[in-house]
Write a protein that holds these residues in place. Structure first.
Motif, PDB file in Angstrom:
ATOM      1  N   THR A 108     -42.138 -47.715  -0.142  1.00 15.19           N
ATOM      2  CA  THR A 108     -41.117 -47.821   1.057  1.00 15.19           C
ATOM      3  C   THR A 108     -42.006 -47.003   1.520  1.00 15.19           C
ATOM      4  O   THR A 108     -42.305 -46.090   1.997  1.00 15.19           O
ATOM      5  CB  THR A 108     -39.895 -47.498   1.339  1.00 15.19           C
ATOM      6  OG1 THR A 108     -39.378 -48.129   2.481  1.00 15.19           O
ATOM      7  CG2 THR A 108     -39.483 -46.011   0.978  1.00 15.19           C
ATOM      8  N   ALA A 145     -40.068 -51.769  -0.962  1.00 22.13           N
ATOM      9  CA  ALA A 145     -38.380 -52.596  -0.821  1.00 22.13           C
ATOM     10  C   ALA A 145     -37.460 -52.821   1.012  1.00 22.13           C
ATOM     11  O   ALA A 145     -36.917 -52.415   1.224  1.00 22.13           O
ATOM     12  CB  ALA A 145     -38.008 -51.050  -1.445  1.00 22.13           C
ATOM     13  N   ASP A 146     -38.817 -52.610   1.706  1.00 18.71           N
ATOM     14  CA  ASP A 146     -38.673 -53.298   3.236  1.00 18.71           C
ATOM     15  C   ASP A 146     -38.736 -54.512   3.498  1.00 18.71           C
ATOM     16  O   ASP A 146     -38.148 -54.777   4.516  1.00 18.71           O
ATOM     17  CB  ASP A 146     -39.772 -52.162   3.932  1.00 18.71           C
ATOM     18  CG  ASP A 146     -40.109 -50.675   3.716  1.00 18.71           C
ATOM     19  OD1 ASP A 146     -39.203 -50.141   2.253  1.00 18.71           O
ATOM     20  OD2 ASP A 146     -41.184 -50.577   4.370  1.00 18.71           O
ATOM     21  N   ILE A 162     -31.638 -47.095   1.607  1.00 17.01           N
ATOM     22  CA  ILE A 162     -33.053 -46.432   0.382  1.00 17.01           C
ATOM     23  C   ILE A 162     -32.529 -45.508  -0.708  1.00 17.01           C
ATOM     24  O   ILE A 162     -32.922 -45.007  -1.524  1.00 17.01           O
ATOM     25  CB  ILE A 162     -34.638 -47.054   1.001  1.00 17.01           C
ATOM     26  CG1 ILE A 162     -34.887 -48.378   1.457  1.00 17.01           C
ATOM     27  CG2 ILE A 162     -35.688 -46.223  -0.097  1.00 17.01           C
ATOM     28  CD1 ILE A 162     -36.528 -48.526   1.937  1.00 17.01           C
ATOM     29  N   ARG A 163     -32.762 -44.509   0.499  1.00 19.71           N
ATOM     30  CA  ARG A 163     -32.550 -42.798   0.088  1.00 19.71           C
ATOM     31  C   ARG A 163     -31.043 -43.398  -0.665  1.00 19.71           C
ATOM     32  O   ARG A 163     -30.588 -42.378  -1.854  1.00 19.71           O
ATOM     33  CB  ARG A 163     -31.987 -41.949   1.194  1.00 19.71           C
ATOM     34  CG  ARG A 163     -31.482 -40.349   1.006  1.00 19.71           C
ATOM     35  CD  ARG A 163     -32.421 -40.155   2.144  1.00 19.71           C
ATOM     36  NE  ARG A 163     -31.242 -40.875   3.553  1.00 19.71           N
ATOM     37  CZ  ARG A 163     -30.164 -40.544   3.947  1.00 19.71           C
ATOM     38  NH1 ARG A 163     -29.483 -40.242   2.704  1.00 19.71           N
ATOM     39  NH2 ARG A 163     -28.957 -40.550   4.344  1.00 19.71           N
ATOM     40  N   THR A 217     -30.882 -54.759   1.038  1.00 21.26           N
ATOM     41  CA  THR A 217     -31.634 -54.336   0.663  1.00 21.26           C
ATOM     42  C   THR A 217     -31.067 -53.170  -0.294  1.00 21.26           C
ATOM     43  O   THR A 217     -31.638 -52.349  -0.658  1.00 21.26           O
ATOM     44  CB  THR A 217     -32.244 -52.827   1.848  1.00 21.26           C
ATOM     45  OG1 THR A 217     -33.576 -53.868   2.651  1.00 21.26           O
ATOM     46  CG2 THR A 217     -33.321 -51.739   1.879  1.00 21.26           C
ATOM     47  N   VAL A 237     -38.518 -42.542  -4.518  1.00 20.66           N
ATOM     48  CA  VAL A 237     -38.580 -42.992  -3.848  1.00 20.66           C
ATOM     49  C   VAL A 237     -40.346 -42.807  -2.934  1.00 20.66           C
ATOM     50  O   VAL A 237     -40.540 -41.474  -2.838  1.00 20.66           O
ATOM     51  CB  VAL A 237     -38.057 -42.588  -2.316  1.00 20.66           C
ATOM     52  CG1 VAL A 237     -38.179 -43.654  -1.293  1.00 20.66           C
ATOM     53  CG2 VAL A 237     -36.737 -43.154  -3.104  1.00 20.66           C
ATOM     54  N   VAL A 253     -32.307 -52.445  -4.213  1.00 17.41           N
ATOM     55  CA  VAL A 253     -32.765 -51.872  -5.012  1.00 17.41           C
ATOM     56  C   VAL A 253     -31.762 -51.273  -6.588  1.00 17.41           C
ATOM     57  O   VAL A 253     -33.030 -50.942  -6.947  1.00 17.41           O
ATOM     58  CB  VAL A 253     -32.898 -50.620  -3.796  1.00 17.41           C
ATOM     59  CG1 VAL A 253     -33.225 -49.080  -4.728  1.00 17.41           C
ATOM     60  CG2 VAL A 253     -33.972 -50.969  -2.572  1.00 17.41           C
ATOM     61  N   VAL A 264     -40.003 -46.438  -6.273  1.00 16.94           N
ATOM     62  CA  VAL A 264     -39.467 -47.638  -5.063  1.00 16.94           C
ATOM     63  C   VAL A 264     -40.652 -47.195  -4.006  1.00 16.94           C
ATOM     64  O   VAL A 264     -40.925 -45.764  -3.788  1.00 16.94           O
ATOM     65  CB  VAL A 264     -38.298 -47.318  -5.033  1.00 16.94           C
ATOM     66  CG1 VAL A 264     -38.129 -48.084  -3.402  1.00 16.94           C
ATOM     67  CG2 VAL A 264     -37.054 -47.742  -5.861  1.00 16.94           C
TER      68      VAL A 264
END
Ligand code: ADP
Ligand code: ZN
Ligand code: ZN
Length: 777
Positions: free
Chosen positions: A646, A607-608, A654-655, A622, A420, A626, A644
Motif C-alpha cells: 500500500t 490495497a489502495d 489498512i492498519r 477497503t 503491511v 483486506v 499487503v
C-alpha cells in the motif's frame, strides 16, 4: 357483503391486479371486478385482465382481494371484470406478495415490475423441465454383448467409449457419450440399453453438477464452547417468532458450522431453511458443504449457472413444498417457499455488495431477507467477519438485533500474520528502474511459499492490463478517455493464439465500448504508453519472476474476463483444490468465501484501489477486502501469512485490517459517519437524473430538488443537490444527482411514497431512484 352492479353483472369482490407492463399512473396495480365464479380468488394468483382502450388481454397477478364495499373511492360502474385465472405458473405465496408490496413502496418501483422481477422468466414462460439420461455399462455387460444378436460398429464405439472413460466420468450423459462415440443420434445408445448392455438412469443435471462435492466430507466436528453458546442462544429463538441475529466471527471461526447446526434444528422441526450467499461465493464449495451435511434432504440451489429449464424445475420444487433447504444468491430471497413453512433465514457474508441489485427494483437482498423473516415470523441470522456498519449499528447502538461473537478461529486454525508493506519505500529497493507491481518482499514470499509446496493467492482488484493510456511525452499530457463516458480507457490484452505477441486493445469499463490501442498520440504524434495497474499485468509479472508459474497450468487468473460462467469458476477452483494449480491471481472474486487448506500466502498487490474513491464507504470496503482476502489463508495446519502492499500504510482501514481489529475500525468509522450525518446514523436515497443533453439533465435535476425540498416540512429530511455525479457522463448520458437523507427508514419510506404518489418521483429511464445506495459513482 353488499353487491354492486357493474355492467350487467353483480360485483361482491374487487381485486387489485399488478400487470407487468409498466402502468406509470398506477404503481400499486389496477382494480378489477371479480366475476362471481372466482369468489375464491386470492392474492398471488395469476390472472388475465383486459387492459387499455382496446381491452387487450394481458397477464397479471392478484395483489389484493377486497370486498367491493370496502373500496369507497373506486367508481364501481366503470370497473372492468377480470377475465379468469391463468395457469402459466404456480400461484405466489401470499407472504411473497406482501413482500413485493413492501419492496415496491420502500424501493420506489411499481408493484407489477417488482413482482415480475421476483419470478424468473423461465418460470413465467413455463420452460419445460429437462431431465437428462445417464448411462453406464451394466453388470455382466460382456455376457450381454455375446448374447446379443447383432452389435453394430456404432454400438461397439459406444461400449468402447464407456469402457475407456475415467471412473469419474461414469455414468455418462447420453449426449456426451453420443459425441464421444461420434454418433449422429443417440439411437445406438438406446438399443444398447434395451438389450441390457447398458443401464440408464434419469436425473437432473443440477444434481449431477454438485455430486462430486456432495460425496466429500460431511463429518460433523464437535462445537467449540463459543460456537455452542451461539447455537444455543439462537436455537432458543427458533419457533418463537421473528428475531434478528448478527453473528460476528473472524474468518475461519466456524460460522458455517453454526449455520448448519441451526439448519439441522429447523429441519428437525419440520420447517424449511433459506440460506443466502453472495453470488461469487456460490461455489460448489459452499453448496457442497451443505449438501454433504444434509444428504437426505431435498435441496434447491438457485445460482446463475442454471439453465432456464433447471431454474424452472428448482422453482417448482420449492413452490410445491418438496424442498427443505433453499440456497442461493440475492434473488433466492424470493424463493416461493409456501407460507407457514419457512423456519430460518441465514444471510452469509451479510456485508457483501452483491446483495444490492443495481437495476429496478434496486433492493438490498439482506434487508429484504429481514423483512421476509418478519413476515414469516422466524429468526434471521446474518453472519460476517466484517459486518456492514449498518448491521453493526443495529446490533450495538440500536440493539434491534442480538450480537453473537466468535473471536477465535476454529480449533487448529490460526489467524494469518498480516504484514503491511509501504510501497513507496519498497519501490526504492527495485534492482532496476522498470515498473514493478510486485515488490521484493511479496515476490520473495511467493517464491518461498512455492518452494515449500504450498499455495498462493494474489489479489489486485482491477480488471485488464493497465488503467492509464497516455502520451509517452509528459509535456504533451494527452490521455486516452472514453468518447462516451467521463472516464479513462483501460488497456486489455488478448492472449495470443499462436505464441506471438499478445494483442492489446482498450475498453471502457462503464459503457463497454472497445477500440484498438492507438500507437501514436493523436495530439503530438509521439508514442503512446500504457501505465498503471491491472490483474493481467500482475499475471505477466508473476510468470517473469517465478518460472514455475505457467499461465493456464500452474497459475490461473480469476476475473470477470477469464471466467465466462459459473462452470469456468467451478472448474478453476476444482483444479486449485486438487493442487494442480499453485497460484490464483485475481480480482475480488478470489477474496470471498474460499476455504482451501493449502493456501499459506495471500498477497495484496495494491490495497489502495478503492481507498480514494469519492464514496463514503471507501474505507469500509477497503477494510473488508483486506480482511477477507487475508482470511483465505491459514486454513490448514500451518499459520498463514498475508502481505499487503500500500501507499497508505497508516490509513486506519489498512492498519486495523492487518491487526484483525474490526471493532476498533467500526468504532472509528461510526464516529466519523455520525459527525457527517451519514448512514447508518441516517438513511439515504439517491436520485440520478440522466439525459443526453447536459443542460436538460441539469434543469430536470434542479426542478426535482426544488419539488422535493418543498415537501420536507418538519420530517427531519435533508435534500442536497443537484450536483454532477462523480462519473458525470456514461454512454453519452449526462448524470446529475439529488441526495435525500432521513433520520430513519420509516420517515424515508413515507416521504418517498408521498413523493411518488404526488408524481414528483417517476422512476424509469430518466430518473433512477436508489434507496440505501451502496455505490455512489
Ligand atoms: P467461517 O465460515 O467462519 O469462515 P468455516 O465455517 O468455513 O468458517 O470454518 C473454517 C474451518 O474450520 C472449516 O474447514 C470447518 O470445517 C472447520 N471447523 C469449524 N468448526 C469447527 C470445530 N468446532 N472443530 C473443528 N473444526 C471446525
Ligand atoms: Zn465508455
Ligand atoms: Zn502527445
Amino acid at each position: 357483503m353488499s353487491l354492486f352492479a357493474s355492467g350487467d353483472r353483480t360485483v361482491g369482490l374487487l381485486a387489485q391486479v399488478a400487470v407487468e407492463r409498466s402502468v406509470d399512473r398506477y404503481p400499486d396495480g389496477l382494480t378489477y371486478a371479480v366475476p362471481p365464479a372466482l369468489a375464491d380468488l386470492r392474492a398471488g394468483e395469476h390472472v388475465r385482465v383486459p387492459l387499455g382502450r382496446g381491452d387487450s388481454s394481458v397477464e397479471g397477478m392478484v395483489v389484493r382481494v377486497m370486498p367491493a364495499d370496502a373500496a369507497s373511492n373506486v367508481p364501481l360502474a366503470k370497473l372492468k371484470f377480470l377475465e379468469g385465472r391463468s395457469t402459466a405458473a404456480p400461484p405466489m405465496p401470499a407472504q411473497l406478495v406482501e413482500l413485493a408490496q413492501w419492496i415496491s413502496s420502500y424501493y420506489v418501483c411499481p408493484v407489477g415490475m417488482t413482482l415480475a422481477s421476483m419470478t424468473p422468466s423461465a418460470v413465467k414462460r413455463g420452460v419445460g423441465t429437462v431431465t437428462r439420461t445417464f448411462v453406464d455399462l451394466a453388470a455382466g455387460w460382456e455376457d450381454a454383448m455375446r448374447a446379443a444378436k447383432r452389435v453394430t460398429p456404432q454400438q461397439k464405439r459406444v461400449v468402447e467409449a464407456l469402457r475407456t472413460a475415467a471412473p469419474s466420468e461414469r455414468p455418462m450423459d447420453v449426449r456426451d457419450l453420443a459425441e464421444r462415440a461420434d454418433l449422429g443420434t443417440p439411437e445406438p445408445v438406446k438399443r444398447l440399453v434395451s438389450s441390457g448392455i447398458l443401464t440408464s438412469e434419469r436425473r437432473t443435471s443440477v444434481e449431477a453438477e454438485w455430486r462430486a462435492e456432495r460425496a466429500g466430507a460431511g463429518a460433523m466436528p464437535e462445537l467449540t464452547p463459543a460456537q455452542r453458546t451461539v447455537v444455543d442462544d439462537v436455537r432458543a429463538t427458533l419457533n418463537a417468532g421473528f428475531s434478528q441475529h448478527l453473528l460476528f466471527g473472524v474468518t475461519g471461526a466456524g460460522k458455517t458450522e453454526v449455520y448448519m447446526r441451526l439448519i439441522a434444528e429447523t429441519l428437525a422441526a419440520g420447517r424449511t431453511a433459506l440460506v443466502l450467499v453472495p453470488e461469487i461465493a456460490l461455489t460448489p464449495q459452499t453448496g457442497g458443504r451443505l449438501l454433504a451435511r444434509f444428504p437426505h434432504e431435498r435441496v434447491a440451489i438457485l445460482h446463475s449457472g442454471l439453465t432456464a429449464a433447471q431454474r424452472n424445475q428448482q422453482w417448482n420444487m420449492v413452490s410445491s413444498g418438496q424442498v427443505r433447504l433453499v440456497m442461493g444468491a440475492r434473488s433466492a430471497v424470493f424463493a416461493p417457499i409456501p407460507d407457514g413453512q419457512l423456519g430460518l433465514v441465514v444471510v452469509d457474508e451479510e456485508h457483501d455488495g452483491s446483495y444490492k441489485q443495481d437495476q429496478m427494483p434496486r433492493y438490498h437482498g439482506r434487508d429484504v431477507a429481514i423483512r421476509r423473516a418478519q413476515l414469516a415470523q422466524c429468526p434471521i441470522v446474518m453472519g460476517s467477519a466484517t459486518p456492514s456498519l449498518e448491521s453493526w449499528f443495529n446490533a450495538t447502538e440500536r440493539r434491534t438485533s442480538a450480537l453473537h461473537v466468535l473471536r477465535e478461529r476454529a480449533p487448529g486454525l490460526r489467524l494469518p500474520h498480516v504484514e503491511v508493506v509501504d510501497f513507496a519505500e519498497e519501490r526504492k529497493r527495485f534492482p532496476d528502474n522498470r515498473v514493478h507491481l510486485l515488490g521484493p518482499r511479496l515476490a520473495g514470499a511467493i517464491q518461498e511459499t512455492l518452494d515449500a509446496g504450498a499455495q498462493v493467492l494474489v489479489l489486485l482488484n482491477r480488471r485488464g492490463y493497465a488503467n492509464w493510456i497516455a502520451c509517452a511525452d509528459h509535456r504533451c499530457g494527452w490521455m486516452m478517455r472514453c468518447d462516451r463516458c467521463d472516464a479513462g480507457m483501460i488497456c486489455h490484452k488478448l492472449p495470443s493464439s499462436n505464441g506471438g505477441a499478445a494483442t492489446q486493445y482498450v475498453r471502457c469499463h462503464h459503457c463497454q465500448g472497445e477500440q484498438r490501442l492507438p500507437r501514436h498520440c493523436p495530439s503530438c504524434g509521439k508514442q503512446v504508453s500504457v501505465f498503471g495497474l491491472g490483474v493481467q499485468r500482475v499475471e505477466e509479472e508473476l510468470s517473469r519472476l517465478h518460472p514455475s508459474l505457467v499461465a493456464g497450468q500452474t497459475m490461473l487468473r480469476i476475473d470477470a474476463d477469464s471466467m465466462h460462467d459459473a462452470a469456468d469458476f467451478h472448474d478453476a477452483l476444482g483444479r486449485f483444490g486438487r493442487g494442480e494449480v499453485k497460484l490464483l491471481v485475481g480480482t475480488q472474486m478470489i477474496a470471498k468465501g474460499l476455504d482451501f487448506p493449502g493456501v499459506r500466502l495471500v498477497g495484496v498487490v495494491n490495497a489502495d484501489t478503492a481507498l480514494n474513491l469519492p464514496d463514503f464507504r471507501a474505507a469500509e470496503r477497503t477494510f473488508q477486502l483486506v480482511s477477507q482476502v487475508s482470511g483465505r489463508c491459514g486454513r490448514g495446519a500451518d499459520a498463514g501469512r498475508a502481505i499487503v502492499q500500500t501507499f497508505q500504510p497508516e490509513a486506519p482501514a489498512i492498519r486495523l485490517a492487518a491487526a484483525h481489529d474490526f471493532e476498533a475500525f467500526a468504532a472509528e468509522e461510526l464516529a466519523l459517519r455520525g459527525k457527517f450525518g451519514l448512514p447508518p446514523w441516517r438513511r439515504m436515497a439517491r436520485v440520478v437524473v440522466r439525459d443526453a443533453d447536459e443542460e436538460k439533465a441539469r434543469e430536470l435535476a434542479e426542478a426535482l430538488a426544488r419539488e422535493l425540498s418543498a415537501t420536507v416540512g418538519d420530517t427531519g429530511i435533508v435534500v442536497a443537490g443537484p450536483m454532477p455525479c462523480p462519473i458525470a457522463r456514461i454512454a453519452d448520458r449526462w448524470r446529475m444527482q439529488v441526495e435525500i437523507s432521513a433520520p430513519n427508514a420509516a420517515v424515508l419510506g413515507k416521504y418517498l411514497t408521498a413523493a411518488r404518489n404526488a408524481g414528483v418521483l417517476r422512476p424509469g429511464e430518466t430518473y433512477a431512484v436508489d434507496v440505501d445506495p451502496v455505490a455512489l459513482m
